[in-house]
Motif scaffolding. Structure first.
Motif: not given
Length: 267
Positions: A5-6, A29-34, A55-58
């Motif tokens: 989960k993100y 927490m896994n993160i999605i950065l915008i 996990h971090v997604k950009v």
């Protein structure tokens, strides 16, 4: 080890958004950065992954561009399971309306209002898939009172307040909790810091550190509180200001805000 989960955070490259990323990572927490292109988010992501083993997604794109927003959200939701949305991205400024460009006015409305609502609308079906999920929205103490020399910004934050509190009621019983945060002044960069300092003691009333605001906001949101005003002074100020007639309240606040104009960026 992190799960699948993100938490999605907008405006994540600096200031409060970056602090949310740090504190969410600290919670595992896994993160999605915008953020906007060129925000150097990748270095932030790598640092968080290394330190907190998540996990971090950009994703770098302009939230105010609805076509790009839809395209990017399709990619994001196809590959990532989102259970927490933090609507942090926003812009403002201080200037008289006659010295504010049409482009600046449009930018504020497109990001603070349109982009935030479209992003939320696109993500709600995915958030509802979870037994428990969250939406956090950053409004402002400015949402409570119309303010001269800002005009569009507090109006946009009043919209955020009204829209998301209405959404909170609409989604009651679904497991998707909605919270609105009303921070006071935040020293996120040198320009905002100079504006706050220019107001003297009154400008510093209710001033909290960025980590403190993020901590209070996260704690309240995860507890399911719909309205969160960080800081005792801000709570007291809100109560006292509501006791004053609107015209008097606007005059007091606008007089102090006018002092910011010499320290503001060109708008």
């Amino acid at each position: 080890m992190p799960d699948n989960k993100y938490t999605l955070i907008t405006g994540a490259s600096s200031g409060l958004g970056k602090e949310f990323a740090i504190q969410c990572a600290r919670k595992g927490m896994n993160i999605i950065l915008i953020a906007l292109p060129g925000s150097r988010l990748q270095s932030v992501a790598e640092s968080l992954e290394l330190e907190y083993h998540i996990h971090v997604k950009v994703f770098e794109f302009d939230l105010s561009d609805s076509d790009i927003l839809k395209q990017q959200l399709q990619i994001i939701t196809r590959n990532h399971d989102i259970n927490f949305l933090i609507n942090n991205a926003g812009i403002g400024g201080t200037s008289s309306i006659t010295h504010t460009s049409l482009e600046r006015i449009d930018d504020i409305i497109m990001l603070n209002v349109r982009g935030t609502v479209l992003l939320t609308h696109l993500l709600i079906p995915h958030l509802l898939k979870h037994p428990q999920s969250y939406i956090m929205n950053i409004a402002s103490m400015a949402a409570f009172t119309p303010i001269a020399y800002k005009t569009v910004y507090p109006a946009s934050k009043a919209f955020i307040s009204s829209f998301f509190l209405g959404l909170k009621e609409e989604l009651a019983g679904t497991g998707l909790s909605v919270s609105v945060i009303y921070p006071g002044p935040i020293m996120t960069n040198s320009h905002t810091s100079r504006r706050i300092i220019s107001q003297g003691l009154k400008g510093k009333m209710g001033l909290l550190s960025t980590p403190d605001i993020a901590h209070i906001a996260l704690k309240g949101t995860l507890a399911g509180h719909p309205v969160i005003i960080p800081g005792l002074m801000n709570k007291i100020n809100h109560v006292l200001m509501q006791l004053l007639p609107l015209s008097f309240r606007m005059r007091i606040v606008s007089r102090e805000v006018k002092k910011e104009i010499p320290y503001s960026l060109s708008v």
